[in-house]
Design a protein around this motif. Structure first.
Motif, PDB file in Angstrom:
ATOM      1  N   ARG A 173       4.796  -4.106   4.115  1.00  0.00           N
ATOM      2  CA  ARG A 173       3.760  -3.913   3.091  1.00  0.00           C
ATOM      3  C   ARG A 173       3.665  -2.450   2.651  1.00  0.00           C
ATOM      4  N   LEU A 174       4.300  -1.551   3.406  1.00  0.00           N
ATOM      5  CA  LEU A 174       4.335  -0.142   3.025  1.00  0.00           C
ATOM      6  C   LEU A 174       5.209   0.002   1.785  1.00  0.00           C
ATOM      7  N   TYR A 175       4.574   0.320   0.670  1.00  0.00           N
ATOM      8  CA  TYR A 175       5.234   0.332  -0.637  1.00  0.00           C
ATOM      9  C   TYR A 175       5.688   1.724  -1.046  1.00  0.00           C
ATOM     10  N   GLY A 176       4.856   2.733  -0.729  1.00  0.00           N
ATOM     11  CA  GLY A 176       5.185   4.068  -1.196  1.00  0.00           C
ATOM     12  C   GLY A 176       4.546   5.161  -0.369  1.00  0.00           C
ATOM     13  N   LEU A 177       5.036   6.382  -0.565  1.00  0.00           N
ATOM     14  CA  LEU A 177       4.526   7.560   0.123  1.00  0.00           C
ATOM     15  C   LEU A 177       3.904   8.502  -0.898  1.00  0.00           C
ATOM     16  N   ASP A 178       2.757   9.058  -0.560  1.00  0.00           N
ATOM     17  CA  ASP A 178       2.011   9.947  -1.444  1.00  0.00           C
ATOM     18  C   ASP A 178       2.110  11.370  -0.887  1.00  0.00           C
ATOM     19  N   LEU A 179       2.866  12.223  -1.554  1.00  0.00           N
ATOM     20  CA  LEU A 179       3.139  13.579  -1.073  1.00  0.00           C
ATOM     21  C   LEU A 179       2.284  14.579  -1.836  1.00  0.00           C
ATOM     22  N   ASN A 180       1.665  15.509  -1.101  1.00  0.00           N
ATOM     23  CA  ASN A 180       0.794  16.451  -1.791  1.00  0.00           C
ATOM     24  C   ASN A 180       0.793  17.815  -1.098  1.00  0.00           C
ATOM     25  N   SER A 181      -0.269  18.104  -0.337  1.00  0.00           N
ATOM     26  CA  SER A 181      -0.551  19.485   0.071  1.00  0.00           C
ATOM     27  C   SER A 181       0.495  20.113   0.983  1.00  0.00           C
TER      28      SER A 181
ATOM     29  N   TYR B 293       0.816  -1.209   0.000  1.00  0.00           N
ATOM     30  CA  TYR B 293       0.000   0.000   0.000  1.00  0.00           C
ATOM     31  C   TYR B 293       0.854   1.266   0.000  1.00  0.00           C
ATOM     32  N   PHE B 294       0.233   2.358  -0.473  1.00  0.00           N
ATOM     33  CA  PHE B 294       0.779   3.700  -0.345  1.00  0.00           C
ATOM     34  C   PHE B 294       0.204   4.338   0.905  1.00  0.00           C
ATOM     35  N   LEU B 295       1.013   5.153   1.571  1.00  0.00           N
ATOM     36  CA  LEU B 295       0.550   5.928   2.716  1.00  0.00           C
ATOM     37  C   LEU B 295       0.331   7.366   2.268  1.00  0.00           C
ATOM     38  N   SER B 296      -0.836   7.911   2.596  1.00  0.00           N
ATOM     39  CA  SER B 296      -1.193   9.260   2.229  1.00  0.00           C
ATOM     40  C   SER B 296      -1.820   9.960   3.430  1.00  0.00           C
TER      41      SER B 296
END
Length: 212
Positions: A176-184, A155-158
C-alpha cells in the motif's frame, strides 16, 4: 510497482527548474502562511507554465474558495490537506477534478479507525510525524506503527525521510506504500533543495549503481 516520488516545499524558481529535470512525479507547493516554505512571493504564472511534473498544493484548513483560487493561479493538479478537513470537504475538492491527498500526523496514540470515513473521499493518504505545526518536523515517526493501518487505500510516507534512512523506507514490506515525500532533509535551507543529494537518493530508490 515503483514508488512515486514527491518533493515538497519548493519556493525558488531556479531550484524548481533544476528539480523538474530529475525523475520525480510530484512537486509540492505550500500555501500555509505559517510554514517556512510558504510560496506567497512566487511567480504563479511561471509555475503554472512548468511541465513534466504534477504540481500539488499543500493547504491547512483553507476554505474551498481559497483552494480553488490557487488551483487556477498555479495550475495545480492535486491538493494535499494537512488540517482538520472533513471527509465531505475532501470529497468536495475532488469534484473539481483534483487528485486529493489527506495527511495525518502519526504517533503511538493515533486512531487508525478514524481513516475509514475518508477512504472514499481521497485518492491517497499521507502519513507524517505528528506535530502541532501540521508537519515539517524533519523527524521520523515509528514506522512499525504502519502495521496498524487497516485499509487498502495507498499512502505516501513522509516525516524525516533522508538519504540515511531512504533504503529502510523503500524496504517497508507494504504494497500500500505508494510514494515517498521528500522535503527538509534534502535542503540547503528552507525551500532550497540540494539537487545533487536528491539525484543520488533517487538512484538509490531506483536501485541504480552510484559511482564511487
Amino acid at each position: 510497482m515503483s514508488l512515486k516520488i514527491k518533493v515538497c516545499g519548493m519556493r525558488d524558481l531556479d531550484n524548481m527548474l533544476d528539480l523538474i529535470k530529475l525523475p520525480i512525479d510530484y512537486m509540492g507547493l505550500i500555501f500555509y502562511e505559517k510554514s517556512k516554505r510558504y510560496i506567497s512571493t512566487i511567480d504563479a504564472h511561471f509555475i503554472k507554465s512548468l511541465q513534466g511534473v504534477k504540481k500539488i498544493g499543500v493547504f491547512v484548513n483553507s476554505s474551498e474558495q481559497e483552494i480553488l483560487n490557487q488551483i487556477n493561479n498555479f495550475g495545480l493538479e492535486g491538493i494535499q490537506l494537512h488540517g482538520h478537513e472533513s471527509p465531505a470537504f475532501c470529497q468536495q475538492i475532488k469534484l473539481h477534478d483534483m487528485l486529493v491527498i489527506k495527511a495525518f500526523g502519526i504517533d503511538e496514540n493515533f486512531d487508525w479507525q478514524s481513516l475509514k470515513s475518508y477512504e472514499s473521499a481521497v485518492d491517497y493518504f499521507l502519513f507524517d510525524t505528528k506535530s502541532v505545526n501540521h508537519g515539517g518536523t524533519g523527524t521520523q515517526f515509528d514506522w512499525t506503527l504502519l502495521l496498524n493501518y487497516p485499509l487498502d487505500k495507498p499512502y505516501f510516507l513522509s516525516g524525516g525521510l533522508s538519504a540515511d534512512n531512504i533504503e529502510s523506507a523503500i524496504q517497508i514490506p507494504d504494497n500500500r506504500l505508494y510514494g515517498l515525500d521528500l522535503n527538509s532533509k534534502f535542503e540547503f535551507k528552507s525551500g532550497i533543495k540540494n539537487i545533487e543529494l536528491l539525484e543520488k537518493t533517487l538512484k538509490i530508490i531506483r536501485n541504480e549503481q552510484i559511482p564511487s
